[in-house]
Each structure stands twice: as structure tokens, then as C-alpha cells.
Design a protein around this motif. Structure first.
Motif, PDB file in Angstrom:
ATOM      1  N   UNK A 155      10.110  63.176  33.136  1.00 30.66           N
ATOM      2  CA  UNK A 155      11.277  62.880  32.282  1.00 30.66           C
ATOM      3  C   UNK A 155      12.590  63.427  32.817  1.00 30.66           C
ATOM      4  N   UNK A 156      12.550  64.152  33.937  1.00 23.75           N
ATOM      5  CA  UNK A 156      13.798  64.706  34.451  1.00 23.75           C
ATOM      6  C   UNK A 156      13.555  65.821  35.433  1.00 23.75           C
ATOM      7  N   UNK A 157      14.572  66.684  35.593  1.00 26.13           N
ATOM      8  CA  UNK A 157      14.481  67.760  36.576  1.00 26.13           C
ATOM      9  C   UNK A 157      15.285  68.974  36.141  1.00 26.13           C
ATOM     10  N   UNK A 158      14.770  70.126  36.521  1.00 21.88           N
ATOM     11  CA  UNK A 158      15.545  71.363  36.447  1.00 21.88           C
ATOM     12  C   UNK A 158      15.994  71.605  37.884  1.00 21.88           C
ATOM     13  N   UNK A 159      17.273  71.347  38.137  1.00 22.04           N
ATOM     14  CA  UNK A 159      17.752  71.210  39.514  1.00 22.04           C
ATOM     15  C   UNK A 159      18.751  72.301  39.905  1.00 22.04           C
ATOM     16  N   UNK A 160      18.428  73.048  40.947  1.00 22.80           N
ATOM     17  CA  UNK A 160      19.344  74.094  41.417  1.00 22.80           C
ATOM     18  C   UNK A 160      20.579  73.483  42.074  1.00 22.80           C
ATOM     19  N   UNK A 161      20.396  72.337  42.765  1.00 19.67           N
ATOM     20  CA  UNK A 161      21.529  71.722  43.464  1.00 19.67           C
ATOM     21  C   UNK A 161      22.622  71.275  42.493  1.00 19.67           C
ATOM     22  N   UNK A 162      22.249  71.087  41.224  1.00 21.03           N
ATOM     23  CA  UNK A 162      23.233  70.654  40.222  1.00 21.03           C
ATOM     24  C   UNK A 162      24.312  71.696  39.973  1.00 21.03           C
ATOM     25  N   UNK A 163      24.098  72.946  40.395  1.00 19.69           N
ATOM     26  CA  UNK A 163      25.149  73.958  40.276  1.00 19.69           C
ATOM     27  C   UNK A 163      26.400  73.569  41.067  1.00 19.69           C
ATOM     28  N   UNK A 164      26.188  72.886  42.211  1.00 19.52           N
ATOM     29  CA  UNK A 164      27.328  72.519  43.055  1.00 19.52           C
ATOM     30  C   UNK A 164      27.653  71.034  42.986  1.00 19.52           C
ATOM     31  N   UNK A 165      26.620  70.198  42.973  1.00 22.24           N
ATOM     32  CA  UNK A 165      26.861  68.747  43.023  1.00 22.24           C
ATOM     33  C   UNK A 165      26.184  68.046  41.832  1.00 22.24           C
ATOM     34  N   UNK A 166      26.570  68.420  40.601  1.00 23.90           N
ATOM     35  CA  UNK A 166      25.922  67.820  39.432  1.00 23.90           C
ATOM     36  C   UNK A 166      26.046  66.304  39.384  1.00 23.90           C
ATOM     37  N   UNK A 167      27.176  65.776  39.855  1.00 23.61           N
ATOM     38  CA  UNK A 167      27.385  64.320  39.795  1.00 23.61           C
ATOM     39  C   UNK A 167      26.322  63.562  40.589  1.00 23.61           C
ATOM     40  N   UNK A 168      25.951  64.117  41.747  1.00 18.68           N
ATOM     41  CA  UNK A 168      24.952  63.447  42.590  1.00 18.68           C
ATOM     42  C   UNK A 168      23.577  63.517  41.927  1.00 18.68           C
ATOM     43  N   UNK A 169      23.232  64.700  41.405  1.00 26.49           N
ATOM     44  CA  UNK A 169      21.926  64.852  40.756  1.00 26.49           C
ATOM     45  C   UNK A 169      21.845  63.932  39.534  1.00 26.49           C
ATOM     46  N   UNK A 170      22.924  63.868  38.773  1.00 26.84           N
ATOM     47  CA  UNK A 170      22.959  62.990  37.593  1.00 26.84           C
ATOM     48  C   UNK A 170      22.864  61.516  37.990  1.00 26.84           C
ATOM     49  N   UNK A 171      23.409  61.183  39.167  1.00 24.32           N
ATOM     50  CA  UNK A 171      23.356  59.793  39.640  1.00 24.32           C
ATOM     51  C   UNK A 171      21.922  59.359  39.938  1.00 24.32           C
ATOM     52  N   UNK A 172      21.075  60.303  40.369  1.00 23.27           N
ATOM     53  CA  UNK A 172      19.654  59.964  40.582  1.00 23.27           C
ATOM     54  C   UNK A 172      19.070  59.486  39.254  1.00 23.27           C
ATOM     55  N   UNK A 173      19.300  60.264  38.209  1.00 20.97           N
ATOM     56  CA  UNK A 173      18.734  59.979  36.891  1.00 20.97           C
ATOM     57  C   UNK A 173      19.316  58.713  36.273  1.00 20.97           C
ATOM     58  N   UNK A 174      20.642  58.600  36.280  1.00 16.31           N
ATOM     59  CA  UNK A 174      21.269  57.441  35.615  1.00 16.31           C
ATOM     60  C   UNK A 174      20.953  56.138  36.341  1.00 16.31           C
ATOM     61  N   UNK A 175      20.943  56.166  37.664  1.00 17.71           N
ATOM     62  CA  UNK A 175      20.586  54.957  38.417  1.00 17.71           C
ATOM     63  C   UNK A 175      19.132  54.557  38.159  1.00 17.71           C
ATOM     64  N   UNK A 176      18.247  55.545  38.138  1.00 16.22           N
ATOM     65  CA  UNK A 176      16.837  55.251  37.862  1.00 16.22           C
ATOM     66  C   UNK A 176      16.694  54.670  36.455  1.00 16.22           C
ATOM     67  N   UNK A 177      17.392  55.270  35.494  1.00 15.15           N
ATOM     68  CA  UNK A 177      17.331  54.826  34.109  1.00 15.15           C
ATOM     69  C   UNK A 177      17.792  53.372  33.970  1.00 15.15           C
ATOM     70  N   UNK A 178      18.800  53.010  34.775  1.00 16.08           N
ATOM     71  CA  UNK A 178      19.364  51.652  34.702  1.00 16.08           C
ATOM     72  C   UNK A 178      18.692  50.668  35.646  1.00 16.08           C
ATOM     73  N   UNK A 179      17.597  51.095  36.260  1.00 17.20           N
ATOM     74  CA  UNK A 179      16.848  50.195  37.148  1.00 17.20           C
ATOM     75  C   UNK A 179      17.470  49.987  38.515  1.00 17.20           C
ATOM     76  N   UNK A 180      18.452  50.835  38.867  1.00 13.95           N
ATOM     77  CA  UNK A 180      19.085  50.718  40.183  1.00 13.95           C
ATOM     78  C   UNK A 180      18.395  51.671  41.153  1.00 13.95           C
ATOM     79  N   UNK A 181      17.257  51.219  41.689  1.00 15.79           N
ATOM     80  CA  UNK A 181      16.471  52.083  42.575  1.00 15.79           C
ATOM     81  C   UNK A 181      17.197  52.448  43.854  1.00 15.79           C
TER      82      UNK A 181
END
Length: 296
Positions: free
Chosen positions: A202-228
Motif C-alpha cells: 500500500x505504500x512506503x516508508x521512504x528515507x529518500x523522501x526527506x530530500x526528494x519527496x516530490x520524486x517519491x510521491x511521483x512513484x505512488x501517484x503515477x502508479x495509482x493513476x496507471x502510469x507505469x
């Protein structure tokens, strides 16, 4: 409260004198929420939980809970070696307003699977909060077996697991054995975020999100919207930051990266040293690389 999506494994900012830097902690917490994260995970491994005493942990949690102010769920790490110690800390975190608890397996001691089941059951009985199991065998010397997780998933307030084993087979088995139960599996290894989502996590607890949250969030939102394709691209973009983790004892490289990026998280807690020399140069180059791509 539903736990899902991207939750940063929050760093704990410190001053040069090794005390908690409240101002920077509030700044980092706010920055992440404004970026759109789905929760905050404080006092985990990257938050250096094992190096703080109880009062420091409560102070850190209070600051984070206050700054979040109900905007997203706050998960607080309360794991320790003795069952009694974990219960006491968990009760204190419940009292100050934590939304959920993360409990790592005991470390230094290596309990059997039967012993660890009793450990988690006792902790869950003593709190009304949701409990997220935390598996990180490289640091604790033990791993939660899939059968153990299946048994613990029967406990009403044990609601999920964060797996930082780095072993995707492990994650797949956790998902398999808890199918049909009200139980969530989170990637705790940032290179496996997309794979975990595709497998039913269902998601991730991501250390990289401390610096680049937008990129980590893009993994989730793109996957959610079917943009593999977009999700794969975002997943790949985490690599330069992750590659620098080898240059210091955890979380020295990440702390330096976030500091160079612009949030004064300060040094790691001793005995971990601040990054210097070649490692520092590599981190500077990596941050520069992200800036050139207009990622940060």
C-alpha cells in the motif's frame, strides 16, 4: 485513519551540540507535509531512535505531533529490547497524541519467532493505537517469518508491517499470507517501492523522501493513476541519492544531502560521524545533479 501512500522516514535534526534542533525539525516536518506526503514516520532507523533516551524521544515526538497538527497521520517508533520498555514508551506516545506506533523487532537479543509473537501481542494489548510491525534484519539480527506475520495480523490493532529487509520475496510473502486480512504491507527499502505497490503493498516508508519527496510521491501517484512508465521513471530517479548512502554510517550521507539541499538537519548523533572527505564531495555532486535536472 487509513495508513497508506508515502511516509518519510523522518530525520531528527540536531545542533552541533547534539541536542534536538526544534526549529529545523518543525521546518523539515512542514516541508514534507506541504510536499504532499501521506504521513510522517518519526523515530525510525533514519531518525536515529536507538541513540536517544526516553525523554529525548518524547520531546521529538511532541514537536512532530504539534507541528503536524492533525494534517496527516503521525507514526512514532517505540521499539526497544524489553517488552516492558516498549509498552511504557508506547503509552507515553499515545498520551501525547501519536496516531500509530511503529515497533521494530528486538535487537541485540535474538528472540525466537514464538517469543517475538508474545512480545508484539503484549505490546498491542497495552495500547489502543494501531501498531505497525517493523522488520529490518540487517540491523536487528532477526527476521519476522511470513507465518509469524500472518499470526500477528490476527491481532486487531496490529495493522501492517514495514519491511526493510531489501528482499522482495519477503515482501511478496507478507502480502500473500495476509491477503483478505485488514493488514497493510509497506516497502521500507526505497528501491522496492514500485515493486511493492505492484505486488499489492500500500505504500512506503521512504528515507529518500526527506530530500526528494516530490520524486517519491511521483512513484505512488503515477502508479495509482496507471502510469507505469512515469512510476518507473520516478523510481529510477531515486538511485543517485541512494547510491551515496554507502559513503557514511547511516544516516550520515542522507543528513548531509538534506543539509546541502537547504534544511539544517545538522550532524548525526554520536558515535556516528559527520560526512567528510571523498564522501562529502560525492554527496555534493549528487545534490548538484538533482539541481541541474530541476528536481530540487
Amino acid at each position: 485513519m487509513e495508513l497508506k501512500g508515502i511516509m518519510p522516514a523522518l530525520l531528527t535534526p540536531l545542533t552541533k551540540e547534539q541536542t534536538v534542533n526544534e526549529r529545523a525539525l518543525r521546518q523539515l516536518t512542514n516541508h514534507l507535509i506541504e510536499s504532499g506526503v501521506h504521513g510522517i514516520f518519526a523515530l525510525g532507523t533514519n531518525g536515529e531512535f536507538h541513540l536517544f533516551n526516553t525523554e529525548e524521544k518524547v520531546k521529538i515526538a511532541q514537536i512532530v505531533i504539534d507541528e503536524v497538527n492533525g494534517r496527516v497521520p503521525v507514526l512514532i517508533g517505540t521499539g526497544g529490547n524489553s517488552t516492558e520498555e516498549v509498552i511504557e514508551l508506547s503509552k507515553r506516545m499515545e498520551d501525547i497524541g501519536a496516531d500509530a506506533l511503529s515497533v521494530i523487532t528486538p535487537y541485540f537479543v535474538t528472540p525466537t519467532q514464538e517469543e517475538v509473537i508474545v512480545h508484539f501481542q503484549r505490546i498491542a494489548e497495552e495500547t489502543s493505537l494501531p501498531v505497525l510491525l517493523y522488520n529490518i534484519p540487517s540491523k536487528t539480527g532477526m527476521s519476522l517469518e511470513p507465518e509469524t506475520v500472518a499470526k500477528l495480523a490476527e491481532v486487531p490493532n496490529i495493522v501492517g508491517i514495514k519491511d526493510s529487509s531489501g528482499n522482495f520475496e519477503n515482501i511478496k510473502q507478507y502480502i500473500e499470507v495476509t491477503k483478505g486480512k485488514d493488514f497493510s504491507v509497506f516497502a521500507g527499502t526505497d528501491s522496492l517501492i514500485l515493486k511493492t505497490l505492484k505486488a499489492g503493498g500500500v505504500g512506503a516508508v521512504a528515507s529518500t523522501a526527506n530530500m526528494i519527496p516530490d520524486i517519491v510521491l511521483a512513484i505512488y501517484s503515477n502508479w495509482l493513476n496507471g502510469n507505469n512508465e512515469g512510476a518507473e521513471e520516478a523510481q529510477e530517479k531515486l538511485k543517485p541519492l541512494r547510491d551515496t548512502f554507502q559513503y557514511g554510517t547511516l544516516p550520515a550521507a542522507l543528513k548531509k544531502a538534506v543539509e546541502i539541499y537547504g534544511i539544517p538537519v545538522g550532524p548525526p548523533k554520536l558515535p556516528v560521524s559527520e560526512l567528510s572527505g571523498e564522501g562529502l564531495e560525492k554527496v555534493k555532486l549528487m545534490v548538484e545533479g538533482y539541481k541541474k535536472q530541476s528536481v530540487i
